[in-house]
Design an enzyme around this catalytic site. Structure first.
Site, short mmCIF file in Angstrom:
data_model
loop_
_atom_site.label_atom_id
_atom_site.label_comp_id
_atom_site.label_asym_id
_atom_site.label_seq_id
_atom_site.Cartn_x
_atom_site.Cartn_y
_atom_site.Cartn_z
N ASP A 94 42.81 45.35 36.54
CA ASP A 94 41.48 44.19 36.81
C ASP A 94 41.19 42.77 36.04
O ASP A 94 41.23 41.68 36.30
CB ASP A 94 40.34 44.16 37.14
CG ASP A 94 39.74 43.21 38.11
OD1 ASP A 94 39.78 42.88 39.20
OD2 ASP A 94 38.77 42.73 37.40
N PHE A 140 39.03 41.68 41.34
CA PHE A 140 40.38 42.11 42.50
C PHE A 140 40.38 43.13 43.10
O PHE A 140 41.58 43.05 43.87
CB PHE A 140 41.52 40.38 41.31
CG PHE A 140 41.25 39.34 41.06
CD1 PHE A 140 40.69 38.78 42.53
CD2 PHE A 140 40.68 38.59 40.14
CE1 PHE A 140 40.27 37.19 42.56
CE2 PHE A 140 40.95 37.36 39.99
CZ PHE A 140 40.71 37.08 41.14
N ASP A 141 40.29 43.79 42.06
CA ASP A 141 40.40 45.76 42.52
C ASP A 141 39.72 45.19 44.14
O ASP A 141 40.55 45.95 44.53
CB ASP A 141 40.00 45.74 41.19
CG ASP A 141 40.69 46.80 39.98
OD1 ASP A 141 42.13 47.11 40.84
OD2 ASP A 141 40.55 46.51 39.22
N VAL A 142 38.18 44.88 43.81
CA VAL A 142 37.37 45.35 44.57
C VAL A 142 38.22 44.18 46.67
O VAL A 142 38.57 44.72 47.61
CB VAL A 142 35.94 44.72 44.78
CG1 VAL A 142 35.75 44.49 45.87
CG2 VAL A 142 35.78 45.64 44.25
#
Length: 373
Positions: free
Chosen positions: A137, A165-167
């Protein structure tokens, strides 16, 4: 029974984006089987903080799942993985692109034996020229431009406080999976759903990425200021800062009414949002002068009562407490483990909280027996 009751999800993902997506699906009733390597998901070792010696990072994204540890280099374990994929409605993975092909666990191989399979892949930078890049991320926050927008204008760039951005990619993967399942209901066929962090980032940068691709404007960090709105930032009061927002002309009139600065409404420099934004350096000290007469808690109460958007700047404990005060019941306990409630509510098929985050291979034996039956 949740809205996804009866859906079998084979979760071959690890770290954050994939496990977050599958936890959301599991909360909504899907039967999620978490497939881990012999060493377990990396986040099991990401600590502190911990609860009873277990990483809270891991606990936060793995409830309502069953765990089986499989070593794909072992013939029996690989056979179990393939059988699970054959039975699954959904398979989600975030190996390096092409990494599962040598085990016969890629989409092309599995769709041949399970035509209805929805196979979701999450990568950092896609499957073309970026396939070899690791998908962290922080790398994406840097490359996408987010870090250039975060921090003080005169200071260094900063990462966001979470792996944003992972989420976001996890949520995009969940959305893609549900869309593919809807398509399958009509066609009878699954498909390959692909999500990558960089594309999620550029989509999630919304007004900033649009400002560049549609308007040719490259934005830069403005601290807590907003490029298109004012006021929309923390402003000092007598005893600390308060987020103050006037998202339209009506809200600005209400703000001036509470602050006792009605004379500002007759100033052409502040007539409309675009005027206030262009003249923010002239308007800010006038608002700060008025706000200096009372403390942040009193202003929060007065402005909220008048319908002016504002907010205190809390730490996480304050955020949870405020959600509790609003009756949102943010904390749920699953098998003795506290976690944050699924953010989606349903009128007739609520989310479930049945299984605590599993220990490594906790359900391995029962899953192996089931796969052989």
């Amino acid at each position: 029974m949740g809205p996804l009751d009866g859906l079998l999800v084979a979760d071959f993902s690890r770290i954050l984006a994939g496990p977050y997506a599958t936890m959301l699906l599991a909360d909504l009733g899907a039967d999620v089987i978490k497939v881990e390597g012999p060493g377990g998901d990396d986040t099991r070792t990401w600590m502190p903080p911990t609860r009873d010696g277990i990483s809270t990072y891991y606990l936060g994204i793995n409830r309502n799942k069953r765990s089986i540890a499989l070593d794909f280099r072992q013939e029996d374990d690989l056979a179990a993985a393939r059988e699970l994929a054959r039975r699954a409605d959904v398979l989600i993975e975030n190996f390096k692109p092409g990494g599962l092909k040598r085990f016969g666990l890629d989409y092309e191989a599995l769709s041949g034996v399970n035509p209805g399979l929805v196979y979701a892949s999450i990568s950092g930078f896609g499957t073309a020229a970026g396939a070899s890049l690791p998908g962290y991320d922080l790398m994406v926050q840097a490359i996408s431009g987010l870090m250039s927008l975060t921090g003080d204008p005169d200071g260094p760039p900063y990462r966001a406080g979470i792996s944003v951005f992972d989420v976001m990619a996890g949520m995009h993967a969940g959305l893609g999976i549900l869309a593919a399942l809807h398509s399958r209901a009509g066609s009878g066929h699954g498909q390959h759903v692909e999500v990558n962090l960089l594309s999620s980032a550029l989509s999630g940068l919304v007004n900033h990425s649009s400002g560049y691709v549609a308007g040719g404007t490259v934005p830069f960090r403005m601290g807590n200021a907003h490029p298109s709105l004012f006021p929309y930032e923390p402003l000092p009061t007598a005893d600390g800062e308060l987020i103050v927002i006037a998202g339209n002309d009506q809200q600005f009139r209400k703000l001036c009414g509470v602050l006792g600065t009605e004379h500002l409404l007759d100033d052409a420099r502040f007539a409309h949002n675009q005027d206030r934004t262009a003249n923010r350096e002239a308007l800010r000290p006038l608002l700060v002068e008025a706000l200096a007469t009372k403390g942040k808690d009193e202003w929060f109460r007065l402005l909220t009562d008048a319908g002016v958007p504002c907010a205190p700047i809390n730490t996480i404990d304050g955020g949870v407490a405020y959600a509790e005060a609003l009756g949102l019941d943010p904390v749920v306990v699953t098998g003795g483990v506290p976690g944050v409630r699924n953010p989606i509510t349903f009128s007739s098929t609520p989310a479930r909280y049945q299984l605590p985050p599993p220990g490594l291979d906790e359900h391995g034996e029962e899953i192996r027996q089931w796969l052989k039956s």
